[in-house]
Design a protein around this motif. Sequence first.
Motif, short mmCIF file in Angstrom:
data_model
loop_
_atom_site.label_atom_id
_atom_site.label_comp_id
_atom_site.label_asym_id
_atom_site.label_seq_id
_atom_site.Cartn_x
_atom_site.Cartn_y
_atom_site.Cartn_z
N PHE A 155 0.82 -1.21 0.00
CA PHE A 155 0.00 0.00 0.00
C PHE A 155 0.86 1.26 0.00
O PHE A 155 1.82 1.39 0.76
CB PHE A 155 -0.91 -0.02 1.23
N VAL A 156 0.51 2.19 -0.88
CA VAL A 156 1.13 3.50 -0.96
C VAL A 156 0.01 4.53 -0.97
O VAL A 156 -0.96 4.40 -1.72
CB VAL A 156 1.99 3.64 -2.23
N LEU A 157 0.10 5.55 -0.12
CA LEU A 157 -0.94 6.56 -0.02
C LEU A 157 -0.36 7.91 -0.44
O LEU A 157 0.24 8.62 0.36
CB LEU A 157 -1.50 6.61 1.40
N THR A 158 -0.54 8.25 -1.70
CA THR A 158 0.05 9.46 -2.26
C THR A 158 -0.86 10.66 -2.05
O THR A 158 -2.04 10.52 -1.71
CB THR A 158 0.31 9.27 -3.76
N THR A 159 -0.33 11.84 -2.30
CA THR A 159 -1.10 13.08 -2.14
C THR A 159 -2.38 13.06 -2.97
O THR A 159 -3.45 13.42 -2.45
CB THR A 159 -0.24 14.30 -2.51
N PRO A 160 -2.36 12.64 -4.25
CA PRO A 160 -3.62 12.60 -5.01
C PRO A 160 -4.64 11.63 -4.44
O PRO A 160 -5.85 11.77 -4.68
CB PRO A 160 -3.17 12.18 -6.42
N GLN A 162 7.11 8.19 6.17
CA GLN A 162 6.66 7.19 5.22
C GLN A 162 5.99 6.04 5.96
O GLN A 162 6.30 5.77 7.13
CB GLN A 162 7.84 6.65 4.41
N ILE A 163 5.09 5.37 5.27
CA ILE A 163 4.43 4.20 5.85
C ILE A 163 5.44 3.09 6.04
O ILE A 163 6.20 2.75 5.12
CB ILE A 163 3.28 3.73 4.94
#
Length: 367
Positions: free
Chosen positions: A184-189, A238-239
């Motif tokens: 899982f990656v949670l980017t600004t967009p 960062q996660i």
Amino acid sequence: MKSANLNPALPRAIAAFVFLLVHVSAPTAHALAPVSNPNDLPPVSNPNDLPGAPSQTAPSFEVGSKNLRTTAFLAAASGQAGFSRLDPTPPTGMSTDDIIKKFGERESAFAKARDEYTFRQTVKVNTISDETSKPDGEYQQVTDIVFSDAGARTEHVVFAPQNTLSRIMMSQADFDDIAHRLPFVLTTPELPQYDLTYLGRQKIDDIDTYVFDCKPKELVKGKRYFQGKVWVDQQEFQIVLINGKSVPDDLRRGHEDLSPPYTTYYQEVDKDNWFPVYTKADGILHFPGGSGYLAQDVRIRYVVKYEDYKRFHAKSRIIYNGETLTPDTKQAPGTTPPAATQPAAPQADPNALPPPDPDAPAMKRPK
């Protein structure tokens, strides 16, 4: 995962072919239905003392007149090796909104960086026998995620023994989860798609983290999301750990497509980024009976390892219908998926921790 009972006439050769439909940039699965939160546990007297055994009152999902449950294997919030007690006091020196903004920016940078790395992905999926508590079926595949001479990201299967799963069939949604949601990656967009609730501070091994509850604001038709808890490194923003589930599950009678809860660990592969390195999922999938097939409970366990990260010094591109997609693009260009009518699932228990796993990597910074 789909129950093998849902289509008993499907030849094994076709079923085996389904397992090979894995693509790094595969589009997300078809429209699914909402699920309850797999991390919910019954109330306890001490908020830091949770049952260490599998929950006996797992959340229920209604499918027609049948009862469908997913059991999450959760550990005690106090006494688990490597985890300090959750400190719910607010952060010092910055607001929670500032923390969310900062880690969204760092995650965006990481998402672009990871697309420039090659790595090896090892997937092993087992069904577990109720009688022996040992695997009674297995799917395994080892894939090198590499770049072609033209600089296009591709994959090369290096090991794929015969699939022996007989009680379930992995679906395209499972493979999409392995490629896109387990790491899982949670980017600004993507931040506006989620509700993030600050839960507190917690130390995992040597890493001081901020802990957030994470759930989708709405379930958009044709998309899947992560729901659970995320641990964010206080130093790198960062996660570094997630524990939760991909949602929503498909609960339509005769089409059930269920997934277990999972935990993903990250490590600082280079001096700038934390990369996903290890995921373990463990849960009981409850398939209701229907016309021509019986109800069954299937315990599923799988491990995914992401290893041997190496930077490839050329930017990769993902092409869809002749157009280049950016790392943050989650749909085909020029399309807007319709919003689903189902409400988002309830918030996770703030004290729930990942299940103890002796094979999980230690959370330490490189010396």
